[in-house]
Motif scaffolding. Structure first.
Motif, PDB file in Angstrom:
ATOM      1  N   SER A 107       0.692  -1.217  -0.007  1.00 40.21           N
ATOM      2  CA  SER A 107       0.042  -0.147  -0.069  1.00 40.21           C
ATOM      3  C   SER A 107       0.936   1.284   0.028  1.00 40.21           C
ATOM      4  N   ALA A 108       1.836   1.182   0.911  1.00 40.42           N
ATOM      5  CA  ALA A 108       2.816   2.339   0.800  1.00 40.42           C
ATOM      6  C   ALA A 108       3.376   2.556  -0.465  1.00 40.42           C
ATOM      7  N   GLN A 109       3.703   1.538  -1.201  1.00 41.08           N
ATOM      8  CA  GLN A 109       4.561   1.539  -2.573  1.00 41.08           C
ATOM      9  C   GLN A 109       3.302   2.109  -3.461  1.00 41.08           C
ATOM     10  N   THR A 110       2.148   1.496  -3.428  1.00 40.30           N
ATOM     11  CA  THR A 110       1.181   2.229  -4.338  1.00 40.30           C
ATOM     12  C   THR A 110       1.031   3.789  -4.210  1.00 40.30           C
ATOM     13  N   PHE A 111       1.017   4.155  -3.071  1.00 39.17           N
ATOM     14  CA  PHE A 111       0.576   5.504  -2.635  1.00 39.17           C
ATOM     15  C   PHE A 111       1.727   6.451  -3.172  1.00 39.17           C
ATOM     16  N   TYR A 112       3.050   5.875  -2.808  1.00 39.53           N
ATOM     17  CA  TYR A 112       4.099   6.524  -3.391  1.00 39.53           C
ATOM     18  C   TYR A 112       4.169   6.839  -5.093  1.00 39.53           C
ATOM     19  N   TYR A 113       3.635   5.578  -5.780  1.00 40.04           N
ATOM     20  CA  TYR A 113       3.731   5.960  -7.150  1.00 40.04           C
ATOM     21  C   TYR A 113       2.586   6.618  -7.595  1.00 40.04           C
ATOM     22  N   ILE A 114       1.305   6.715  -6.796  1.00 40.77           N
ATOM     23  CA  ILE A 114       0.058   7.715  -7.146  1.00 40.77           C
ATOM     24  C   ILE A 114       0.742   9.072  -6.954  1.00 40.77           C
ATOM     25  N   ALA A 115       1.552   9.387  -6.141  1.00 44.63           N
ATOM     26  CA  ALA A 115       1.982  10.804  -5.903  1.00 44.63           C
ATOM     27  C   ALA A 115       2.920  11.135  -7.112  1.00 44.63           C
ATOM     28  N   GLU A 116       3.641   9.965  -7.594  1.00 42.49           N
ATOM     29  CA  GLU A 116       4.694  10.406  -8.665  1.00 42.49           C
ATOM     30  C   GLU A 116       4.143  10.596  -9.890  1.00 42.49           C
ATOM     31  N   VAL A 117       2.973   9.913 -10.056  1.00 37.88           N
ATOM     32  CA  VAL A 117       2.377   9.893 -11.616  1.00 37.88           C
ATOM     33  C   VAL A 117       1.477  11.284 -11.491  1.00 37.88           C
ATOM     34  N   ALA A 118       0.878  11.771 -10.216  1.00 36.27           N
ATOM     35  CA  ALA A 118       0.108  13.083 -10.159  1.00 36.27           C
ATOM     36  C   ALA A 118       1.328  14.305 -10.252  1.00 36.27           C
ATOM     37  N   LYS A 119       2.498  14.064  -9.772  1.00 36.83           N
ATOM     38  CA  LYS A 119       3.783  14.939 -10.056  1.00 36.83           C
ATOM     39  C   LYS A 119       3.894  15.185 -11.713  1.00 36.83           C
ATOM     40  N   TYR A 120       3.945  13.967 -12.165  1.00 41.46           N
ATOM     41  CA  TYR A 120       4.205  13.785 -13.660  1.00 41.46           C
ATOM     42  C   TYR A 120       3.353  14.320 -14.425  1.00 41.46           C
ATOM     43  N   ILE A 121       2.021  14.305 -14.279  1.00 39.07           N
ATOM     44  CA  ILE A 121       1.028  14.753 -15.081  1.00 39.07           C
ATOM     45  C   ILE A 121       0.699  16.419 -14.544  1.00 39.07           C
ATOM     46  N   ARG A 122       1.615  16.795 -13.579  1.00 38.55           N
ATOM     47  CA  ARG A 122       1.709  18.297 -13.316  1.00 38.55           C
ATOM     48  C   ARG A 122       0.591  18.723 -12.559  1.00 38.55           C
TER      49      ARG A 122
ATOM     50  N   PRO B 175      -9.787  15.854 -11.806  1.00 40.16           N
ATOM     51  CA  PRO B 175      -9.685  15.470 -10.315  1.00 40.16           C
ATOM     52  C   PRO B 175      -8.588  14.493 -10.064  1.00 40.16           C
ATOM     53  N   THR B 176      -7.672  14.716  -9.205  1.00 44.32           N
ATOM     54  CA  THR B 176      -6.515  14.020  -8.932  1.00 44.32           C
ATOM     55  C   THR B 176      -6.425  13.918  -7.343  1.00 44.32           C
ATOM     56  N   PHE B 177      -6.784  12.566  -6.782  1.00 40.63           N
ATOM     57  CA  PHE B 177      -6.700  12.622  -5.472  1.00 40.63           C
ATOM     58  C   PHE B 177      -6.462  11.108  -4.933  1.00 40.63           C
ATOM     59  N   ALA B 178      -6.067  10.761  -3.913  1.00 41.18           N
ATOM     60  CA  ALA B 178      -5.802   9.425  -3.460  1.00 41.18           C
ATOM     61  C   ALA B 178      -6.312   9.585  -1.772  1.00 41.18           C
ATOM     62  N   TRP B 179      -6.860   8.308  -1.457  1.00 41.21           N
ATOM     63  CA  TRP B 179      -7.260   8.447   0.050  1.00 41.21           C
ATOM     64  C   TRP B 179      -7.230   6.864   0.618  1.00 41.21           C
ATOM     65  N   VAL B 180      -7.155   6.985   1.890  1.00 41.69           N
ATOM     66  CA  VAL B 180      -7.144   5.397   2.573  1.00 41.69           C
ATOM     67  C   VAL B 180      -7.929   5.601   3.882  1.00 41.69           C
ATOM     68  N   PHE B 181      -8.677   4.750   4.353  1.00 42.64           N
ATOM     69  CA  PHE B 181      -9.507   4.877   5.394  1.00 42.64           C
ATOM     70  C   PHE B 181      -8.766   3.954   6.437  1.00 42.64           C
ATOM     71  N   GLU B 182      -8.632   4.229   7.816  1.00 43.99           N
ATOM     72  CA  GLU B 182      -8.085   3.643   8.722  1.00 43.99           C
ATOM     73  C   GLU B 182      -8.905   3.770   9.946  1.00 43.99           C
ATOM     74  N   ASN B 183      -8.740   2.637  10.725  1.00 46.57           N
ATOM     75  CA  ASN B 183      -9.573   2.444  11.973  1.00 46.57           C
ATOM     76  C   ASN B 183      -8.761   1.551  12.947  1.00 46.57           C
ATOM     77  N   CYS B 184      -8.058   2.134  13.886  1.00 45.30           N
ATOM     78  CA  CYS B 184      -7.371   1.005  14.909  1.00 45.30           C
ATOM     79  C   CYS B 184      -7.248   1.443  16.210  1.00 45.30           C
ATOM     80  N   ILE B 185      -7.164   0.401  17.088  1.00 43.61           N
ATOM     81  CA  ILE B 185      -6.509   0.874  18.536  1.00 43.61           C
ATOM     82  C   ILE B 185      -5.435  -0.258  18.906  1.00 43.61           C
ATOM     83  N   ASN B 186      -4.463   0.186  19.166  1.00 48.58           N
ATOM     84  CA  ASN B 186      -3.396  -0.668  19.775  1.00 48.58           C
ATOM     85  C   ASN B 186      -3.087  -1.717  18.589  1.00 48.58           C
ATOM     86  N   GLY B 187      -2.998  -1.293  17.272  1.00 45.76           N
ATOM     87  CA  GLY B 187      -2.525  -2.392  16.276  1.00 45.76           C
ATOM     88  C   GLY B 187      -3.784  -3.410  15.933  1.00 45.76           C
ATOM     89  N   GLU B 188      -4.833  -3.186  16.323  1.00 45.04           N
ATOM     90  CA  GLU B 188      -5.956  -4.113  15.889  1.00 45.04           C
ATOM     91  C   GLU B 188      -7.035  -2.978  15.167  1.00 45.04           C
TER      92      GLU B 188
END
Length: 115
Positions: free
Chosen positions: A11-26, A74-87
């Motif tokens: 997921s981190a790698q995917t998010f990194y490439y999303i940001a790179e593509v967004a930069k590339y397309i200005r 429209p150019t965006f990316a998102w991630v939902f999170e919900n956790c406590i103590n790693g669960e």
């Protein structure tokens, strides 16, 4: 809605490439917001729909705002999170909260129109 305790390597790698593509397309992801849905009066099963409505509103604004000479892709990316103590969990209570991290491109000078 799928939730995780942490973002994994893929997921981190995917998010990194999303940001790179967004930069590339200005259209760099120049704004990052977190929405904590535990602060809203929304049932946990309605959170995904509420976020999709927000995303649709932003998309419409970018595509059809009369302030722009041309539509803005429209150019965006998102991630939902919900956790406590790693669960991960699906309930909102005093110890758990569902939130979304949302990275987006907003044209310079238009930030006040969106936020």
């Amino acid at each position: 809605m799928k939730t995780t305790a942490y973002i994994g390597k893929k997921s981190a790698q995917t998010f990194y490439y999303i940001a790179e593509v967004a930069k590339y397309i200005r259209l760099p992801l120049n704004h990052f917001i977190t929405i904590n849905f535990s602060e809203a009066d929304i049932l946990s099963l309605q959170i995904n729909d509420a976020f999709l409505r927000l995303k649709r509103q932003l998309t419409r604004w970018l595509l059809f705002s009369s302030k722009h000479k041309e539509a803005i892709e429209p150019t965006f990316a998102w991630v939902f999170e919900n956790c406590i103590n790693g669960e991960s969990c699906d309930d909102i209570d005093e110890y758990h909260y569902i939130h979304v991290h949302w990275a987006m491109h907003i044209p310079e000078g238009y930030e006040n129109d969106v936020f």
